[in-house]
Design a protein around this motif. Structure first.
Motif, PDB file in Angstrom:
ATOM      1  N   ARG A  39       2.987  41.355 -43.122  1.00  0.00           N
ATOM      2  CA  ARG A  39       3.110  40.433 -44.082  1.00  0.00           C
ATOM      3  C   ARG A  39       4.752  39.705 -43.884  1.00  0.00           C
ATOM      4  NH1 ARG A  39       1.398  37.892 -48.390  1.00  0.00           N
ATOM      5  NH2 ARG A  39       3.336  37.086 -49.982  1.00  0.00           N
ATOM      6  N   SER A  40       5.517  40.878 -43.908  1.00  0.00           N
ATOM      7  CA  SER A  40       6.845  40.367 -43.756  1.00  0.00           C
ATOM      8  C   SER A  40       7.338  39.433 -42.530  1.00  0.00           C
ATOM      9  CB  SER A  40       8.066  41.477 -43.982  1.00  0.00           C
ATOM     10  OG  SER A  40       7.759  42.326 -42.789  1.00  0.00           O
ATOM     11  N   SER A  41       6.636  39.773 -41.378  1.00  0.00           N
ATOM     12  CA  SER A  41       6.874  39.025 -40.217  1.00  0.00           C
ATOM     13  C   SER A  41       6.735  37.351 -40.172  1.00  0.00           C
ATOM     14  CB  SER A  41       5.876  39.364 -38.975  1.00  0.00           C
ATOM     15  OG  SER A  41       5.715  40.680 -39.232  1.00  0.00           O
ATOM     16  N   LYS A  42       5.935  36.924 -41.443  1.00  0.00           N
ATOM     17  CA  LYS A  42       5.699  35.637 -41.731  1.00  0.00           C
ATOM     18  C   LYS A  42       6.695  34.743 -42.387  1.00  0.00           C
ATOM     19  CE  LYS A  42       0.617  36.080 -42.348  1.00  0.00           C
ATOM     20  NZ  LYS A  42      -0.173  36.610 -43.447  1.00  0.00           N
ATOM     21  N   LEU A  43       7.838  35.616 -42.544  1.00  0.00           N
ATOM     22  CA  LEU A  43       9.070  35.090 -43.532  1.00  0.00           C
ATOM     23  C   LEU A  43       9.902  34.170 -42.441  1.00  0.00           C
ATOM     24  CD1 LEU A  43      10.677  34.939 -45.977  1.00  0.00           C
ATOM     25  CD2 LEU A  43      12.036  37.021 -45.273  1.00  0.00           C
ATOM     26  N   LYS A  44      10.012  32.977 -42.415  1.00  0.00           N
ATOM     27  CA  LYS A  44      10.640  31.994 -41.511  1.00  0.00           C
ATOM     28  C   LYS A  44      12.054  31.680 -41.993  1.00  0.00           C
ATOM     29  CE  LYS A  44       7.279  28.854 -42.112  1.00  0.00           C
ATOM     30  NZ  LYS A  44       6.779  27.653 -42.023  1.00  0.00           N
ATOM     31  N   HIS A  85      11.428  39.645 -56.481  1.00  0.00           N
ATOM     32  CA  HIS A  85      11.640  38.270 -56.310  1.00  0.00           C
ATOM     33  C   HIS A  85      10.713  37.741 -55.128  1.00  0.00           C
ATOM     34  CE1 HIS A  85      15.173  39.265 -58.671  1.00  0.00           C
ATOM     35  NE2 HIS A  85      15.155  38.113 -58.909  1.00  0.00           N
ATOM     36  N   ILE A  86      10.226  38.495 -54.260  1.00  0.00           N
ATOM     37  CA  ILE A  86       9.419  37.981 -53.107  1.00  0.00           C
ATOM     38  C   ILE A  86       8.075  38.783 -53.375  1.00  0.00           C
ATOM     39  CG2 ILE A  86       9.284  37.385 -50.525  1.00  0.00           C
ATOM     40  CD1 ILE A  86      12.070  37.950 -50.554  1.00  0.00           C
ATOM     41  N   PRO A  87       7.141  38.055 -53.664  1.00  0.00           N
ATOM     42  CA  PRO A  87       5.662  38.664 -54.212  1.00  0.00           C
ATOM     43  C   PRO A  87       5.258  39.094 -52.610  1.00  0.00           C
ATOM     44  CG  PRO A  87       5.905  36.406 -55.144  1.00  0.00           C
ATOM     45  CD  PRO A  87       6.911  36.425 -54.328  1.00  0.00           C
ATOM     46  N   GLY A  88       4.590  40.266 -52.895  1.00  0.00           N
ATOM     47  CA  GLY A  88       3.774  40.726 -51.619  1.00  0.00           C
ATOM     48  C   GLY A  88       4.778  41.556 -50.789  1.00  0.00           C
ATOM     49  N   MET A  89       6.146  41.615 -51.062  1.00  0.00           N
ATOM     50  CA  MET A  89       7.018  42.563 -50.559  1.00  0.00           C
ATOM     51  C   MET A  89       6.959  43.944 -51.020  1.00  0.00           C
ATOM     52  SD  MET A  89       8.059  40.898 -47.752  1.00  0.00           S
ATOM     53  CE  MET A  89       7.870  39.078 -47.264  1.00  0.00           C
ATOM     54  N   ASP A  90       7.071  44.905 -50.373  1.00  0.00           N
ATOM     55  CA  ASP A  90       6.851  46.361 -50.788  1.00  0.00           C
ATOM     56  C   ASP A  90       8.268  46.853 -50.931  1.00  0.00           C
ATOM     57  OD1 ASP A  90       3.950  46.360 -51.693  1.00  0.00           O
ATOM     58  OD2 ASP A  90       3.649  47.143 -49.597  1.00  0.00           O
ATOM     59  N   ALA A  91       8.381  47.655 -52.193  1.00  0.00           N
ATOM     60  CA  ALA A  91       9.835  48.125 -52.388  1.00  0.00           C
ATOM     61  C   ALA A  91       9.760  49.311 -51.445  1.00  0.00           C
ATOM     62  CB  ALA A  91       9.973  48.670 -53.845  1.00  0.00           C
ATOM     63  N   ASP A  92       8.621  49.772 -50.941  1.00  0.00           N
ATOM     64  CA  ASP A  92       8.401  51.215 -50.105  1.00  0.00           C
ATOM     65  C   ASP A  92       8.498  50.561 -48.587  1.00  0.00           C
ATOM     66  OD1 ASP A  92       6.032  50.177 -50.000  1.00  0.00           O
ATOM     67  OD2 ASP A  92       4.774  52.019 -50.636  1.00  0.00           O
ATOM     68  N   MET A  93       8.903  49.692 -48.229  1.00  0.00           N
ATOM     69  CA  MET A  93       9.012  49.335 -46.694  1.00  0.00           C
ATOM     70  C   MET A  93       9.660  50.210 -46.068  1.00  0.00           C
ATOM     71  SD  MET A  93       9.632  44.908 -46.761  1.00  0.00           S
ATOM     72  CE  MET A  93       9.600  44.650 -44.950  1.00  0.00           C
ATOM     73  N   ALA A 126       9.276  28.887 -46.630  1.00  0.00           N
ATOM     74  CA  ALA A 126       9.504  30.185 -46.241  1.00  0.00           C
ATOM     75  C   ALA A 126       8.235  30.994 -45.503  1.00  0.00           C
ATOM     76  CB  ALA A 126       9.580  31.182 -47.713  1.00  0.00           C
ATOM     77  N   GLY A 127       7.128  30.344 -45.425  1.00  0.00           N
ATOM     78  CA  GLY A 127       5.966  31.068 -44.892  1.00  0.00           C
ATOM     79  C   GLY A 127       5.462  32.171 -45.575  1.00  0.00           C
ATOM     80  N   VAL A 128       5.962  32.499 -46.830  1.00  0.00           N
ATOM     81  CA  VAL A 128       5.231  33.495 -47.586  1.00  0.00           C
ATOM     82  C   VAL A 128       5.366  32.963 -49.500  1.00  0.00           C
ATOM     83  CG1 VAL A 128       6.186  35.407 -46.276  1.00  0.00           C
ATOM     84  CG2 VAL A 128       7.579  34.645 -48.283  1.00  0.00           C
ATOM     85  N   GLU A 129       4.428  33.318 -49.931  1.00  0.00           N
ATOM     86  CA  GLU A 129       4.323  32.697 -51.346  1.00  0.00           C
ATOM     87  C   GLU A 129       5.688  33.130 -52.203  1.00  0.00           C
ATOM     88  OE1 GLU A 129       1.512  34.859 -53.694  1.00  0.00           O
ATOM     89  OE2 GLU A 129       1.761  33.301 -55.295  1.00  0.00           O
ATOM     90  N   LEU A 130       6.151  32.354 -52.787  1.00  0.00           N
ATOM     91  CA  LEU A 130       7.214  32.395 -53.764  1.00  0.00           C
ATOM     92  C   LEU A 130       6.850  31.955 -55.071  1.00  0.00           C
ATOM     93  CD1 LEU A 130      10.079  31.433 -51.211  1.00  0.00           C
ATOM     94  CD2 LEU A 130       9.658  33.666 -51.942  1.00  0.00           C
ATOM     95  N   LYS A 131       7.369  32.521 -56.251  1.00  0.00           N
ATOM     96  CA  LYS A 131       7.069  31.978 -57.360  1.00  0.00           C
ATOM     97  C   LYS A 131       8.086  31.123 -58.246  1.00  0.00           C
ATOM     98  CE  LYS A 131       3.434  35.090 -58.456  1.00  0.00           C
ATOM     99  NZ  LYS A 131       2.171  34.380 -58.111  1.00  0.00           N
ATOM    100  N   HIS A 132       9.243  31.034 -57.510  1.00  0.00           N
ATOM    101  CA  HIS A 132      10.240  30.093 -58.027  1.00  0.00           C
ATOM    102  C   HIS A 132      10.571  28.833 -57.451  1.00  0.00           C
ATOM    103  CE1 HIS A 132      11.187  33.613 -60.883  1.00  0.00           C
ATOM    104  NE2 HIS A 132      11.338  34.310 -59.620  1.00  0.00           N
ATOM    105  N   GLU A 133      11.238  27.788 -57.977  1.00  0.00           N
ATOM    106  CA  GLU A 133      11.626  26.737 -57.295  1.00  0.00           C
ATOM    107  C   GLU A 133      13.096  27.364 -56.630  1.00  0.00           C
ATOM    108  OE1 GLU A 133      13.106  23.466 -59.708  1.00  0.00           O
ATOM    109  OE2 GLU A 133      13.467  24.650 -61.471  1.00  0.00           O
ATOM    110  N   ALA A 134      13.675  26.551 -55.758  1.00  0.00           N
ATOM    111  CA  ALA A 134      14.788  27.044 -55.340  1.00  0.00           C
ATOM    112  C   ALA A 134      15.546  25.893 -54.788  1.00  0.00           C
ATOM    113  CB  ALA A 134      14.346  27.700 -53.881  1.00  0.00           C
ATOM    114  N   MET A 135      17.126  26.042 -54.719  1.00  0.00           N
ATOM    115  CA  MET A 135      17.908  25.383 -54.007  1.00  0.00           C
ATOM    116  C   MET A 135      17.783  25.571 -52.340  1.00  0.00           C
ATOM    117  SD  MET A 135      21.851  24.939 -54.740  1.00  0.00           S
ATOM    118  CE  MET A 135      22.345  26.259 -54.085  1.00  0.00           C
ATOM    119  N   TYR A 136      17.497  24.566 -51.588  1.00  0.00           N
ATOM    120  CA  TYR A 136      17.489  24.934 -50.275  1.00  0.00           C
ATOM    121  C   TYR A 136      18.240  24.158 -49.269  1.00  0.00           C
ATOM    122  CZ  TYR A 136      14.706  24.234 -45.860  1.00  0.00           C
ATOM    123  OH  TYR A 136      14.286  24.449 -44.523  1.00  0.00           O
TER     124      TYR A 136
END
Ligand SMILES: Cc1cc2nc3c(=O)[nH]c(=O)nc-3n(C[C@H](O)[C@H](O)[C@H](O)COP(=O)(O)OP(=O)(O)OC[C@H]3O[C@@H](n4cnc5c(N)ncnc54)[C@H](O)[C@@H]3O)c2cc1C
Length: 344
Positions: A206-211, A258-266, A125-135
């Motif tokens: 930070r959000s620009s790192k999402l791939k 669900h996505i650590p570091g993404m702010d609800a006040d974007m 993802a390019g950002v930290e995630l706390k969960h495993e995932a189906m990819y």
């Protein structure tokens, strides 16, 4: 042959595209002021199969649609197609069981569908995630609004079309692809609406790192033209398309959960609300219409594409084209029966 298509969203435009390809003349009649006036007008949508734990006639439909659109989207221009991959977060026990079963029973190669742990998911993802995932590395996004335009390149269509304008065409077949408005023509079809709102937010450092696209019940797209699409609400109890501020908050809170570091006040820079059409068994309604009072012998429908219309509208278009042109069906008989308007 000439085919009148009522409705200029993904279902109608995809059908026109495929009919044209096999040498049948389609004409679209769209009641709105432009193509994609309804649910299909979003600037961005994800394409993902609707996952089921077991392989079923329904999952066969979505699986074949996924593979078919990948080949088709590569060849269409200016549709914002990006197979950037999608991570479906495994954020509860029920999902864990279902997604592990999906990977086992769908039989796709690990290069196309696999489970990754939280570290691998974060790396992808390019950002930290706390969960495993189906990819799904080949999943991604496309612009539904631009896709409609690309599908009908060189094809006749009328906008602001009165309800019965298609009757003047003397068509060999008529297809209802008008979303929830199909009830005006076939009142007995069990179709309801599910309102949805997407939220457009400006990218941050930070959000620009999402791939990749991240799905968690809602979804967040990677950056596209300096923004992300965060979706979407599901409201069976509302049938208006005005933007609601609380819906943006709900979308952003879910994302931040669900996505650590993404702010609800974007910074919210736009949004869109529309009505999805959905059947009572959540599967599209595609095929020859039941006996009706419209006085049309060759009447077909392609509706109830729910929240996976990018894929299902394309495969529905192929199947209806098979039916209209008397070709072998591109779906198995169990799937054809599961889609049939006669199934209710
Ligand atoms: C907020 C939101 C987010 C979504 N996100 C995704 C996503 O990420 N991925 C995905 O796959 N799907 C997504 N969907 C679902 C997808 O948009 C729909 O499944 C798809 O657009 C349905 O296409 P359609 O052509 O059946 O319906 P519509 O797009 O609603 O098209 C029906 C058309 O018929 C026209 N019409 C109505 N009555 C008449 C008439 N009498 N005569 C002529 N024309 C008529 C309407 O104006 C409309 O343009 C989302 C939907 C919403 C609302």
């Amino acid at each position: 042959m000439k085919v009148a298509i009522i409705g200029g969203g993904l279902a109608g435009c995809a059908l026109a595209h495929i009919l044209d390809f096999v040498g049948v003349k389609p004409v679209i009649f769209e009641s709105g002021p432009a193509l994609a006036s309804g649910a299909s007008g979003n600037s961005l949508g994800l394409y993902n199969p609707r996952f089921t734990a077991e392989r079923t006639p329904q999952s066969d439909f979505y699986a074949s649609a996924f593979s078919a659109v990948l080949r088709r989207f590569e060849r269409l221009e200016d549709i914002e197609f990006n197979p950037c991959g999608a991570l479906h977060l495994i954020n509860d026990e029920k999902k864990k069981k279902r997604f592990y079963q999906t990977v086992d029973s769908w039989g796709w190669m690990p290069e196309t569908l696999t489970i990754v742990d939280a570290d691998a998911a974060s790396e992808i993802a390019g950002v930290e995630l706390k969960h495993e995932a189906m990819y799904l590395p080949q999943s991604g996004y496309v612009s539904p609004a631009k896709l409609c335009k690309a599908y009908v390149e060189g094809i006749d269509y009328h906008v602001n079309a009165p309800k019965d304008a298609w009757r003047d065409m003397d068509a060999d077949a008529v297809v209802l692809a008008c979303g929830p408005a199909v009830r005006d023509y076939l009142p007995d079809l069990p179709i309801g609406t599910v309102r949805g709102q997407i939220t457009e937010v400006a990218t941050t450092k930070r959000s620009s790192k999402l791939k990749t696209a991240i799905c968690y019940g809602g979804y967040m797209s990677p950056p596209v033209n300096d923004m992300h699409i965060v979706g979407s609400t599901f409201q069976r109890w509302l049938d208006h398309t005005d933007l609601v501020e609380q819906d943006d908050l709900d979308n952003l809170n879910k994302m931040a959960d669900h996505i650590p570091g993404m702010d609800a006040d974007m910074n919210v820079i736009g949004g869109r609300a529309a009505l999805r059409a959905a059947s009572k068994d959540h599967f599209p309604i595609v095929g020859r219409a039941p006996a009706n009072d419209l006085g049309v012998d060759n009447l077909y429908v392609s509706v109830a594409h729910g929240s996976h219309g990018v894929l299902s509208s394309y495969m529905a278009a192929k199947l209806i084209t098979d039916m209209i042109t008397d070709r072998p069906y591109s779906q198995g008989l169990d799937t054809v029966k599961a889609l049939s308007p006669e199934r209710f």
